[in-house]
Design a protein around this motif. Structure first.
Motif, PDB file in Angstrom:
ATOM      1  N   SER A   5       0.732  -1.051   0.117  1.00  0.00           N
ATOM      2  CA  SER A   5      -0.052  -0.318  -0.077  1.00  0.00           C
ATOM      3  C   SER A   5       0.919   1.353   0.011  1.00  0.00           C
ATOM      4  O   SER A   5       0.505   2.300  -0.798  1.00  0.00           O
ATOM      5  CB  SER A   5      -0.967  -0.015   1.220  1.00  0.00           C
ATOM      6  N   THR A   6       1.961   1.147   0.671  1.00  0.00           N
ATOM      7  CA  THR A   6       2.727   2.466   0.931  1.00  0.00           C
ATOM      8  C   THR A   6       3.477   2.668  -0.457  1.00  0.00           C
ATOM      9  O   THR A   6       3.683   3.782  -0.842  1.00  0.00           O
ATOM     10  CB  THR A   6       3.785   2.011   1.930  1.00  0.00           C
ATOM     11  N   LEU A   7       4.086   1.497  -1.025  1.00  0.00           N
ATOM     12  CA  LEU A   7       4.764   1.943  -2.451  1.00  0.00           C
ATOM     13  C   LEU A   7       3.760   1.989  -3.398  1.00  0.00           C
ATOM     14  O   LEU A   7       3.923   3.012  -4.408  1.00  0.00           O
ATOM     15  CB  LEU A   7       5.064   0.357  -2.848  1.00  0.00           C
ATOM     16  N   LEU A   8       2.452   1.840  -3.479  1.00  0.00           N
ATOM     17  CA  LEU A   8       1.238   2.031  -4.506  1.00  0.00           C
ATOM     18  C   LEU A   8       0.932   3.702  -4.281  1.00  0.00           C
ATOM     19  O   LEU A   8       0.844   4.323  -5.088  1.00  0.00           O
ATOM     20  CB  LEU A   8       0.088   1.326  -4.379  1.00  0.00           C
ATOM     21  N   PHE A   9       0.971   4.106  -2.926  1.00  0.00           N
ATOM     22  CA  PHE A   9       0.637   5.430  -2.628  1.00  0.00           C
ATOM     23  C   PHE A   9       1.826   6.438  -3.179  1.00  0.00           C
ATOM     24  O   PHE A   9       1.446   7.418  -3.609  1.00  0.00           O
ATOM     25  CB  PHE A   9       0.467   5.540  -1.165  1.00  0.00           C
ATOM     26  N   GLY A  10       3.093   5.849  -2.718  1.00  0.00           N
ATOM     27  CA  GLY A  10       4.152   6.493  -3.270  1.00  0.00           C
ATOM     28  C   GLY A  10       4.348   6.846  -4.980  1.00  0.00           C
ATOM     29  O   GLY A  10       4.619   7.752  -5.501  1.00  0.00           O
ATOM     30  N   LEU A  11       4.014   5.671  -5.717  1.00  0.00           N
ATOM     31  CA  LEU A  11       4.012   5.610  -7.000  1.00  0.00           C
ATOM     32  C   LEU A  11       2.983   6.641  -7.511  1.00  0.00           C
ATOM     33  O   LEU A  11       3.177   7.396  -8.407  1.00  0.00           O
ATOM     34  CB  LEU A  11       3.708   4.483  -7.491  1.00  0.00           C
ATOM     35  N   LEU A  12       1.760   6.705  -6.774  1.00  0.00           N
ATOM     36  CA  LEU A  12       0.455   7.553  -7.336  1.00  0.00           C
ATOM     37  C   LEU A  12       1.170   9.016  -7.189  1.00  0.00           C
ATOM     38  O   LEU A  12       0.869   9.861  -7.936  1.00  0.00           O
ATOM     39  CB  LEU A  12      -0.658   7.398  -6.360  1.00  0.00           C
ATOM     40  N   LEU A  13       1.813   9.373  -5.916  1.00  0.00           N
ATOM     41  CA  LEU A  13       2.158  10.602  -5.848  1.00  0.00           C
ATOM     42  C   LEU A  13       3.449  11.121  -6.760  1.00  0.00           C
ATOM     43  O   LEU A  13       3.219  12.254  -7.114  1.00  0.00           O
ATOM     44  CB  LEU A  13       2.947  10.870  -4.402  1.00  0.00           C
ATOM     45  N   SER A  14       4.139  10.535  -7.058  1.00  0.00           N
ATOM     46  CA  SER A  14       5.212  10.725  -7.932  1.00  0.00           C
ATOM     47  C   SER A  14       4.880  10.719  -9.206  1.00  0.00           C
ATOM     48  O   SER A  14       5.322  11.626 -10.157  1.00  0.00           O
ATOM     49  CB  SER A  14       6.443   9.698  -7.836  1.00  0.00           C
ATOM     50  N   SER A  15       3.777  10.126  -9.707  1.00  0.00           N
ATOM     51  CA  SER A  15       3.298  10.245 -10.885  1.00  0.00           C
ATOM     52  C   SER A  15       2.443  11.442 -11.231  1.00  0.00           C
ATOM     53  O   SER A  15       2.494  12.083 -12.312  1.00  0.00           O
ATOM     54  CB  SER A  15       2.265   9.144 -11.478  1.00  0.00           C
ATOM     55  N   CYS A  16       1.939  12.096 -10.218  1.00  0.00           N
ATOM     56  CA  CYS A  16       1.317  13.566 -10.374  1.00  0.00           C
ATOM     57  C   CYS A  16       2.330  14.627 -10.548  1.00  0.00           C
ATOM     58  O   CYS A  16       1.858  15.515 -11.080  1.00  0.00           O
ATOM     59  CB  CYS A  16       0.729  13.748  -8.688  1.00  0.00           C
ATOM     60  N   TYR A  17       3.520  14.461 -10.232  1.00  0.00           N
ATOM     61  CA  TYR A  17       4.625  15.358 -10.329  1.00  0.00           C
ATOM     62  C   TYR A  17       5.344  15.304 -11.483  1.00  0.00           C
ATOM     63  O   TYR A  17       6.002  15.970 -11.967  1.00  0.00           O
ATOM     64  CB  TYR A  17       5.575  15.451  -9.025  1.00  0.00           C
ATOM     65  N   SER A  18       5.094  14.075 -12.202  1.00  0.00           N
ATOM     66  CA  SER A  18       5.885  13.922 -13.621  1.00  0.00           C
ATOM     67  C   SER A  18       5.235  13.858 -14.752  1.00  0.00           C
ATOM     68  O   SER A  18       5.513  13.585 -15.902  1.00  0.00           O
ATOM     69  CB  SER A  18       6.660  12.507 -13.276  1.00  0.00           C
ATOM     70  N   GLN A  19       3.967  14.679 -14.773  1.00  0.00           N
ATOM     71  CA  GLN A  19       2.962  14.759 -15.723  1.00  0.00           C
ATOM     72  C   GLN A  19       3.774  15.758 -16.718  1.00  0.00           C
ATOM     73  O   GLN A  19       4.128  16.767 -16.327  1.00  0.00           O
ATOM     74  CB  GLN A  19       1.595  15.016 -15.346  1.00  0.00           C
ATOM     75  N   LYS A  20       3.302  15.812 -18.178  1.00  0.00           N
ATOM     76  CA  LYS A  20       3.662  16.532 -18.989  1.00  0.00           C
ATOM     77  C   LYS A  20       2.620  18.022 -18.956  1.00  0.00           C
ATOM     78  O   LYS A  20       1.505  17.622 -18.537  1.00  0.00           O
ATOM     79  CB  LYS A  20       3.675  16.223 -20.379  1.00  0.00           C
ATOM     80  N   ARG A  21       3.101  19.190 -18.891  1.00  0.00           N
ATOM     81  CA  ARG A  21       2.401  20.405 -18.974  1.00  0.00           C
ATOM     82  C   ARG A  21       2.292  21.097 -20.302  1.00  0.00           C
ATOM     83  O   ARG A  21       3.579  21.151 -21.111  1.00  0.00           O
ATOM     84  CB  ARG A  21       2.834  21.133 -17.775  1.00  0.00           C
ATOM     85  N   THR A  22       1.557  21.847 -20.361  1.00  0.00           N
ATOM     86  CA  THR A  22       1.621  22.558 -21.498  1.00  0.00           C
ATOM     87  C   THR A  22       1.177  24.105 -21.493  1.00  0.00           C
ATOM     88  O   THR A  22       0.682  24.366 -20.242  1.00  0.00           O
ATOM     89  CB  THR A  22       0.191  22.169 -22.584  1.00  0.00           C
ATOM     90  N   ILE A  23       2.148  25.067 -22.178  1.00  0.00           N
ATOM     91  CA  ILE A  23       1.934  26.596 -22.064  1.00  0.00           C
ATOM     92  C   ILE A  23       1.467  26.899 -23.409  1.00  0.00           C
ATOM     93  O   ILE A  23       2.087  26.563 -24.370  1.00  0.00           O
ATOM     94  CB  ILE A  23       3.355  27.063 -21.784  1.00  0.00           C
ATOM     95  N   THR A  24       0.436  27.283 -23.462  1.00  0.00           N
ATOM     96  CA  THR A  24      -0.491  28.004 -24.677  1.00  0.00           C
ATOM     97  C   THR A  24      -0.591  29.535 -24.799  1.00  0.00           C
ATOM     98  O   THR A  24      -0.618  29.917 -23.892  1.00  0.00           O
ATOM     99  CB  THR A  24      -1.960  27.509 -24.804  1.00  0.00           C
ATOM    100  N   PHE A  25      -0.008  29.887 -26.068  1.00  0.00           N
ATOM    101  CA  PHE A  25       0.120  31.391 -26.280  1.00  0.00           C
ATOM    102  C   PHE A  25      -0.817  31.519 -27.286  1.00  0.00           C
ATOM    103  O   PHE A  25      -0.853  31.067 -28.413  1.00  0.00           O
ATOM    104  CB  PHE A  25       1.703  31.624 -26.755  1.00  0.00           C
ATOM    105  N   ILE A  26      -1.703  32.650 -27.118  1.00  0.00           N
ATOM    106  CA  ILE A  26      -2.517  32.988 -27.816  1.00  0.00           C
ATOM    107  C   ILE A  26      -2.519  34.487 -28.516  1.00  0.00           C
ATOM    108  O   ILE A  26      -2.479  35.292 -27.658  1.00  0.00           O
ATOM    109  CB  ILE A  26      -4.085  32.871 -27.557  1.00  0.00           C
TER     110      ILE A  26
END
Length: 113
Positions: free
Chosen positions: A5-26
């Protein structure tokens, strides 16, 4: 079971921080933009430049999940806009609470600024 459970929770938290983000300029201004520079800075910087952006154009920048390398403390997103025969436009957003992009950004250049 508790370790799993601890490992799964840690994996969930780390995946939140490693997502791609976008910057859109209009570009909603009446100007053709010579170039824009978009930068994201933490422990190092991720910079990208675009040229010849017409009126009503949009530019979408995808920031890879591992860019820039984080200092685990702060992050800055900045944009520099160059329009021929006009003053340089520079703006930034600074977050002192994290070393990663927490959100996607949309930057609009309109007739007022």
């Amino acid at each position: 079971m508790k370790l799993l459970s601890t490992l799964l929770f840690g994996l969930l938290l780390s995946s939140c921080y490693s997502q791609k983000r976008t910057i859109t300029f209009i570009n909603q201004s009446e100007f053709i933009i010579d170039s824009i520079g978009i930068g994201v800075s933490s422990a190092d910087s991720y910079l990208i430049k675009y040229v010849n952006i017409n009126t009503s154009d949009s530019v979408i920048t995808i920031i890879p999940h591992n860019e820039p390398r984080s200092n685990n403390h702060d992050i800055t997103v900045d944009i520099t806009i160059y329009i021929k025969d006009h003053s340089l436009i520079y703006s930034y957003n600074y977050n002192d609470l994290s070393g990663y992009l927490a959100n996607d950004y949309t930057i609009v250049l309109n007739k007022k600024r």
